[in-house]
Design a protein around this motif. Sequence first.
Motif, PDB file in Angstrom:
ATOM      1  N   ALA A   1       0.834  -1.208   0.000  1.00  0.00           N
ATOM      2  CA  ALA A   1       0.000   0.000   0.000  1.00  0.00           C
ATOM      3  C   ALA A   1       0.870   1.260   0.000  1.00  0.00           C
ATOM      4  N   GLU A   2       1.956   1.239   0.761  1.00  0.00           N
ATOM      5  CA  GLU A   2       2.869   2.386   0.783  1.00  0.00           C
ATOM      6  C   GLU A   2       3.553   2.569  -0.565  1.00  0.00           C
ATOM      7  N   MET A   3       3.860   1.461  -1.223  1.00  0.00           N
ATOM      8  CA  MET A   3       4.485   1.545  -2.537  1.00  0.00           C
ATOM      9  C   MET A   3       3.518   2.117  -3.577  1.00  0.00           C
ATOM     10  N   VAL A   4       2.245   1.735  -3.483  1.00  0.00           N
ATOM     11  CA  VAL A   4       1.236   2.287  -4.390  1.00  0.00           C
ATOM     12  C   VAL A   4       1.132   3.798  -4.200  1.00  0.00           C
ATOM     13  N   ALA A   5       1.099   4.236  -2.942  1.00  0.00           N
ATOM     14  CA  ALA A   5       1.019   5.671  -2.649  1.00  0.00           C
ATOM     15  C   ALA A   5       2.247   6.403  -3.188  1.00  0.00           C
ATOM     16  N   ALA A   6       3.417   5.800  -3.019  1.00  0.00           N
ATOM     17  CA  ALA A   6       4.650   6.424  -3.505  1.00  0.00           C
ATOM     18  C   ALA A   6       4.656   6.514  -5.027  1.00  0.00           C
ATOM     19  N   CYS A   7       4.182   5.463  -5.702  1.00  0.00           N
ATOM     20  CA  CYS A   7       4.130   5.467  -7.164  1.00  0.00           C
ATOM     21  C   CYS A   7       3.178   6.543  -7.679  1.00  0.00           C
ATOM     22  N   ARG A   8       2.041   6.697  -7.010  1.00  0.00           N
ATOM     23  CA  ARG A   8       1.081   7.719  -7.430  1.00  0.00           C
ATOM     24  C   ARG A   8       1.661   9.112  -7.242  1.00  0.00           C
ATOM     25  N   GLN A   9       2.412   9.313  -6.175  1.00  0.00           N
ATOM     26  CA  GLN A   9       3.048  10.606  -5.955  1.00  0.00           C
ATOM     27  C   GLN A   9       4.083  10.872  -7.044  1.00  0.00           C
ATOM     28  N   LEU A  10       4.835   9.845  -7.420  1.00  0.00           N
ATOM     29  CA  LEU A  10       5.818  10.004  -8.487  1.00  0.00           C
ATOM     30  C   LEU A  10       5.137  10.319  -9.817  1.00  0.00           C
ATOM     31  N   GLN A  11       3.970   9.713 -10.045  1.00  0.00           N
ATOM     32  CA  GLN A  11       3.210  10.017 -11.268  1.00  0.00           C
ATOM     33  C   GLN A  11       2.780  11.477 -11.300  1.00  0.00           C
ATOM     34  N   ARG A  12       2.317  11.965 -10.154  1.00  0.00           N
ATOM     35  CA  ARG A  12       1.901  13.377 -10.084  1.00  0.00           C
ATOM     36  C   ARG A  12       3.086  14.299 -10.315  1.00  0.00           C
ATOM     37  N   THR A  13       4.230  13.936  -9.741  1.00  0.00           N
ATOM     38  CA  THR A  13       5.441  14.746  -9.927  1.00  0.00           C
ATOM     39  C   THR A  13       5.853  14.762 -11.389  1.00  0.00           C
ATOM     40  N   ALA A  14       5.806  13.595 -12.037  1.00  0.00           N
ATOM     41  CA  ALA A  14       6.176  13.506 -13.458  1.00  0.00           C
ATOM     42  C   ALA A  14       5.217  14.307 -14.326  1.00  0.00           C
ATOM     43  N   ALA A  15       3.928  14.237 -14.000  1.00  0.00           N
ATOM     44  CA  ALA A  15       2.937  14.994 -14.772  1.00  0.00           C
ATOM     45  C   ALA A  15       3.184  16.493 -14.634  1.00  0.00           C
ATOM     46  N   TYR A  16       3.539  16.911 -13.423  1.00  0.00           N
ATOM     47  CA  TYR A  16       3.834  18.332 -13.194  1.00  0.00           C
ATOM     48  C   TYR A  16       5.049  18.768 -14.016  1.00  0.00           C
ATOM     49  N   ARG A  17       6.095  17.932 -14.010  1.00  0.00           N
ATOM     50  CA  ARG A  17       7.296  18.266 -14.769  1.00  0.00           C
ATOM     51  C   ARG A  17       6.994  18.346 -16.261  1.00  0.00           C
ATOM     52  N   ASP A  18       6.186  17.408 -16.765  1.00  0.00           N
ATOM     53  CA  ASP A  18       5.833  17.417 -18.190  1.00  0.00           C
ATOM     54  C   ASP A  18       5.028  18.668 -18.543  1.00  0.00           C
ATOM     55  N   ALA A  19       4.121  19.045 -17.650  1.00  0.00           N
ATOM     56  CA  ALA A  19       3.305  20.232 -17.897  1.00  0.00           C
ATOM     57  C   ALA A  19       4.163  21.486 -17.907  1.00  0.00           C
ATOM     58  N   GLN A  20       5.114  21.564 -16.988  1.00  0.00           N
ATOM     59  CA  GLN A  20       6.009  22.724 -16.942  1.00  0.00           C
ATOM     60  C   GLN A  20       6.879  22.799 -18.187  1.00  0.00           C
ATOM     61  N   ALA A  21       7.343  21.616 -18.625  1.00  0.00           N
ATOM     62  CA  ALA A  21       8.198  21.589 -19.815  1.00  0.00           C
ATOM     63  C   ALA A  21       7.441  22.002 -21.070  1.00  0.00           C
ATOM     64  N   ALA A  22       6.124  21.774 -21.070  1.00  0.00           N
ATOM     65  CA  ALA A  22       5.306  22.091 -22.245  1.00  0.00           C
ATOM     66  C   ALA A  22       4.908  23.562 -22.320  1.00  0.00           C
ATOM     67  N   LEU A  23       5.113  24.313 -21.232  1.00  0.00           N
ATOM     68  CA  LEU A  23       4.742  25.725 -21.238  1.00  0.00           C
ATOM     69  C   LEU A  23       5.626  26.507 -22.196  1.00  0.00           C
ATOM     70  N   PRO A  24       5.060  27.482 -22.904  1.00  0.00           N
ATOM     71  CA  PRO A  24       5.867  28.285 -23.831  1.00  0.00           C
ATOM     72  C   PRO A  24       6.882  29.126 -23.075  1.00  0.00           C
ATOM     73  N   VAL A  25       8.043  29.275 -23.685  1.00  0.00           N
ATOM     74  CA  VAL A  25       9.116  30.062 -23.068  1.00  0.00           C
ATOM     75  C   VAL A  25       8.835  31.536 -23.279  1.00  0.00           C
ATOM     76  N   GLN A  26       9.007  32.336 -22.219  1.00  0.00           N
ATOM     77  CA  GLN A  26       8.772  33.778 -22.320  1.00  0.00           C
ATOM     78  C   GLN A  26       9.818  34.407 -23.234  1.00  0.00           C
ATOM     79  N   PRO A  27       9.407  35.290 -24.153  1.00  0.00           N
ATOM     80  CA  PRO A  27      10.367  35.925 -25.057  1.00  0.00           C
ATOM     81  C   PRO A  27      11.498  36.596 -24.292  1.00  0.00           C
ATOM     82  N   ALA A  28      12.700  36.523 -24.857  1.00  0.00           N
ATOM     83  CA  ALA A  28      13.875  37.058 -24.176  1.00  0.00           C
ATOM     84  C   ALA A  28      13.809  38.565 -24.001  1.00  0.00           C
ATOM     85  N   ASP A  29      13.091  39.277 -24.898  1.00  0.00           N
ATOM     86  CA  ASP A  29      13.054  40.732 -24.813  1.00  0.00           C
ATOM     87  C   ASP A  29      11.898  41.247 -23.955  1.00  0.00           C
TER      88      ASP A  29
END
Length: 204
Positions: free
Chosen positions: A157-185
Amino acid sequence: LEYLHTRADPVLHRDVKPANVLVEFGASGQFVKAMLADLGEAKQVVFGTRAARSLGTVGVGTLIYMAPEMKEADDVKGPKVDIFSAGVMAAEIATGRCPAPGPEMEMMMVAGRQRRVAVPEEQRREDDIRAVADDELRTRIVERCITDDPDERADAAEMVAACRQLQRTAAYRDAQAALPVQPADAKVGSTVDAHKAPLTWGSC
Protein backbone atom coordinates in the motif's frame (compact mmCIF):
# COMPACT_ATOMS: atom_id res chain seq x y z
CA LEU A 1 0.92 -6.91 -5.44
CA GLU A 2 -1.30 -4.80 -3.24
CA TYR A 3 -4.28 -6.98 -4.20
CA LEU A 4 -2.39 -10.21 -3.54
CA HIS A 5 -0.93 -9.03 -0.26
CA THR A 6 -4.16 -7.66 1.20
CA ARG A 7 -6.23 -10.86 0.93
CA ALA A 8 -7.49 -12.28 4.24
CA ASP A 9 -4.86 -14.97 3.68
CA PRO A 10 -2.15 -13.09 1.73
CA VAL A 11 -0.77 -14.44 -1.52
CA LEU A 12 2.97 -14.21 -2.11
CA HIS A 13 4.08 -14.13 -5.74
CA ARG A 14 7.67 -15.14 -4.87
CA ASP A 15 9.10 -14.44 -8.33
CA VAL A 16 8.62 -10.74 -9.06
CA LYS A 17 10.88 -9.71 -11.95
CA PRO A 18 10.58 -7.86 -15.29
CA ALA A 19 10.09 -11.11 -17.22
CA ASN A 20 6.88 -11.68 -15.25
CA VAL A 21 5.37 -8.27 -15.98
CA LEU A 22 3.13 -7.88 -19.03
CA VAL A 23 2.78 -4.34 -20.39
CA GLU A 24 -0.20 -3.18 -22.44
CA PHE A 25 0.10 -0.31 -24.92
CA GLY A 26 -2.66 1.55 -26.75
CA ALA A 27 -3.16 1.87 -30.50
CA SER A 28 -0.95 4.98 -30.63
CA GLY A 29 1.78 3.39 -28.55
CA GLN A 30 0.94 5.01 -25.23
CA PHE A 31 1.34 3.02 -22.03
CA VAL A 32 -1.96 1.64 -20.70
CA LYS A 33 -1.15 -0.69 -17.82
CA ALA A 34 1.25 -3.30 -16.46
CA MET A 35 0.09 -6.68 -15.16
CA LEU A 36 1.93 -9.12 -12.91
CA ALA A 37 1.92 -12.56 -14.51
CA ASP A 38 3.16 -16.12 -13.93
CA LEU A 39 1.89 -17.09 -10.52
CA GLY A 40 3.40 -20.54 -10.81
CA GLU A 41 5.48 -19.99 -7.67
CA ALA A 42 2.75 -18.08 -5.82
CA LYS A 43 1.43 -19.35 -2.53
CA GLN A 44 -1.45 -18.39 -0.27
CA VAL A 45 -0.76 -18.96 3.38
CA VAL A 46 -2.48 -18.81 6.72
CA PHE A 47 0.18 -17.61 9.12
CA GLY A 48 0.57 -19.59 12.30
CA THR A 49 0.00 -22.89 10.53
CA ARG A 50 2.38 -25.52 9.22
CA ALA A 51 1.60 -24.30 5.70
CA ALA A 52 3.38 -21.04 6.53
CA ARG A 53 6.63 -22.94 6.93
CA SER A 54 6.48 -24.20 3.36
CA LEU A 55 6.97 -20.62 2.17
CA GLY A 56 10.56 -20.99 3.28
CA THR A 57 11.44 -23.41 0.48
CA VAL A 58 14.98 -22.54 -0.52
CA GLY A 59 15.50 -21.68 -4.18
CA VAL A 60 11.99 -20.43 -4.98
CA GLY A 61 12.24 -17.38 -7.22
CA THR A 62 15.06 -15.81 -9.21
CA LEU A 63 18.28 -15.31 -7.28
CA ILE A 64 19.24 -11.77 -8.34
CA TYR A 65 15.76 -10.49 -7.37
CA MET A 66 15.38 -12.66 -4.25
CA ALA A 67 14.91 -11.24 -0.76
CA PRO A 68 17.59 -12.42 1.68
CA GLU A 69 15.11 -14.20 3.96
CA MET A 70 13.98 -16.39 1.04
CA LYS A 71 17.38 -18.08 1.24
CA GLU A 72 16.76 -19.18 4.83
CA ALA A 73 14.67 -22.35 5.00
CA ASP A 74 13.72 -22.05 8.67
CA ASP A 75 11.99 -18.67 8.50
CA VAL A 76 8.30 -17.99 7.90
CA LYS A 77 8.11 -15.62 4.95
CA GLY A 78 5.71 -12.72 4.53
CA PRO A 79 4.61 -10.42 1.70
CA LYS A 80 7.73 -8.29 2.12
CA VAL A 81 9.68 -10.84 0.05
CA ASP A 82 7.83 -9.52 -3.00
CA ILE A 83 8.48 -5.92 -1.99
CA PHE A 84 12.23 -6.53 -1.98
CA SER A 85 12.03 -8.02 -5.49
CA ALA A 86 9.89 -5.10 -6.68
CA GLY A 87 12.55 -2.67 -5.48
CA VAL A 88 15.26 -4.50 -7.40
CA MET A 89 13.02 -4.50 -10.48
CA ALA A 90 12.32 -0.76 -10.10
CA ALA A 91 16.05 -0.04 -10.06
CA GLU A 92 16.52 -2.16 -13.19
CA ILE A 93 13.72 -0.37 -15.03
CA ALA A 94 15.10 3.04 -14.02
CA THR A 95 18.68 2.29 -15.05
CA GLY A 96 18.12 -0.06 -17.96
CA ARG A 97 20.71 -2.48 -16.68
CA CYS A 98 20.46 -5.94 -15.17
CA PRO A 99 20.99 -6.10 -11.38
CA ALA A 100 24.59 -6.90 -10.48
CA PRO A 101 24.78 -7.53 -6.73
CA GLY A 102 28.13 -8.12 -5.10
CA PRO A 103 29.18 -11.27 -3.20
CA GLU A 104 26.89 -12.55 -0.46
CA MET A 105 29.73 -13.32 1.95
CA GLU A 106 33.07 -11.71 2.76
CA MET A 107 35.96 -12.40 5.10
CA MET A 108 36.18 -10.16 8.15
CA MET A 109 38.09 -10.10 11.41
CA VAL A 110 35.74 -11.17 14.21
CA ALA A 111 37.13 -11.54 17.73
CA GLY A 112 40.65 -11.66 16.32
CA ARG A 113 39.87 -14.36 13.78
CA GLN A 114 39.05 -14.34 10.08
CA ARG A 115 35.42 -15.36 9.56
CA ARG A 116 32.96 -15.42 6.68
CA VAL A 117 30.09 -13.00 7.34
CA ALA A 118 27.02 -12.08 5.32
CA VAL A 119 27.16 -8.83 3.35
CA PRO A 120 24.09 -6.57 3.88
CA GLU A 121 21.88 -6.27 0.81
CA GLU A 122 22.16 -2.47 0.82
CA GLN A 123 25.93 -2.93 0.47
CA ARG A 124 25.74 -5.75 -2.09
CA ARG A 125 23.42 -3.69 -4.28
CA GLU A 126 24.94 -0.27 -3.62
CA ASP A 127 25.98 0.28 -7.25
CA ASP A 128 22.51 -0.63 -8.53
CA ILE A 129 20.85 1.72 -6.03
CA ARG A 130 23.19 4.65 -6.71
CA ALA A 131 22.68 4.25 -10.46
CA VAL A 132 19.03 5.35 -10.11
CA ALA A 133 19.33 8.98 -11.16
CA ASP A 134 15.86 10.10 -10.06
CA ASP A 135 16.23 11.07 -6.40
CA GLU A 136 12.55 10.58 -5.60
CA LEU A 137 12.38 7.15 -7.19
CA ARG A 138 15.54 6.10 -5.42
CA THR A 139 14.56 7.33 -1.95
CA ARG A 140 10.79 6.75 -1.99
CA ILE A 141 10.79 3.31 -3.59
CA VAL A 142 14.13 1.61 -4.27
CA GLU A 143 15.76 2.30 -0.90
CA ARG A 144 12.50 1.52 0.93
CA CYS A 145 12.41 -1.92 -0.66
CA ILE A 146 16.01 -3.08 -0.74
CA THR A 147 16.74 -3.67 2.93
CA ASP A 148 17.72 -6.81 4.83
CA ASP A 149 15.10 -6.41 7.55
CA PRO A 150 11.56 -7.05 6.22
CA ASP A 151 10.14 -4.86 9.00
CA GLU A 152 12.02 -1.87 7.57
CA ARG A 153 10.56 -2.31 4.09
CA ALA A 154 7.48 -0.49 2.94
CA ASP A 155 4.38 -2.56 2.31
CA ALA A 156 2.46 -2.74 -0.97
CA ALA A 157 0.00 0.00 0.00
CA GLU A 158 2.87 2.39 0.78
CA MET A 159 4.48 1.55 -2.54
CA VAL A 160 1.24 2.29 -4.39
CA ALA A 161 1.02 5.67 -2.65
CA ALA A 162 4.65 6.42 -3.51
CA CYS A 163 4.13 5.47 -7.16
CA ARG A 164 1.08 7.72 -7.43
CA GLN A 165 3.05 10.61 -5.96
CA LEU A 166 5.82 10.00 -8.49
CA GLN A 167 3.21 10.02 -11.27
CA ARG A 168 1.90 13.38 -10.08
CA THR A 169 5.44 14.75 -9.93
CA ALA A 170 6.18 13.51 -13.46
CA ALA A 171 2.94 14.99 -14.77
CA TYR A 172 3.83 18.33 -13.19
CA ARG A 173 7.30 18.27 -14.77
CA ASP A 174 5.83 17.42 -18.19
CA ALA A 175 3.31 20.23 -17.90
CA GLN A 176 6.01 22.72 -16.94
CA ALA A 177 8.20 21.59 -19.82
CA ALA A 178 5.31 22.09 -22.25
CA LEU A 179 4.74 25.73 -21.24
CA PRO A 180 5.87 28.29 -23.83
CA VAL A 181 9.12 30.06 -23.07
CA GLN A 182 8.77 33.78 -22.32
CA PRO A 183 10.37 35.93 -25.06
CA ALA A 184 13.88 37.06 -24.18
CA ASP A 185 13.05 40.73 -24.81
CA ALA A 186 10.07 40.75 -22.42
CA LYS A 187 10.48 43.49 -19.83
CA VAL A 188 9.82 43.07 -16.16
CA GLY A 189 6.63 44.90 -15.20
CA SER A 190 5.29 45.06 -18.75
CA THR A 191 1.54 44.59 -19.26
CA VAL A 192 0.50 41.11 -20.34
CA ASP A 193 -2.85 40.17 -21.85
CA ALA A 194 -4.35 37.75 -19.33
CA HIS A 195 -6.17 35.89 -22.09
CA LYS A 196 -2.87 35.18 -23.88
CA ALA A 197 -0.70 34.55 -20.84
CA PRO A 198 0.44 30.90 -20.41
CA LEU A 199 -1.22 28.99 -17.62
CA THR A 200 1.20 28.11 -14.83
CA TRP A 201 0.78 25.74 -11.91
CA GLY A 202 1.00 28.68 -9.54
CA SER A 203 -2.13 30.21 -11.04
CA CYS A 204 -4.27 27.08 -10.70
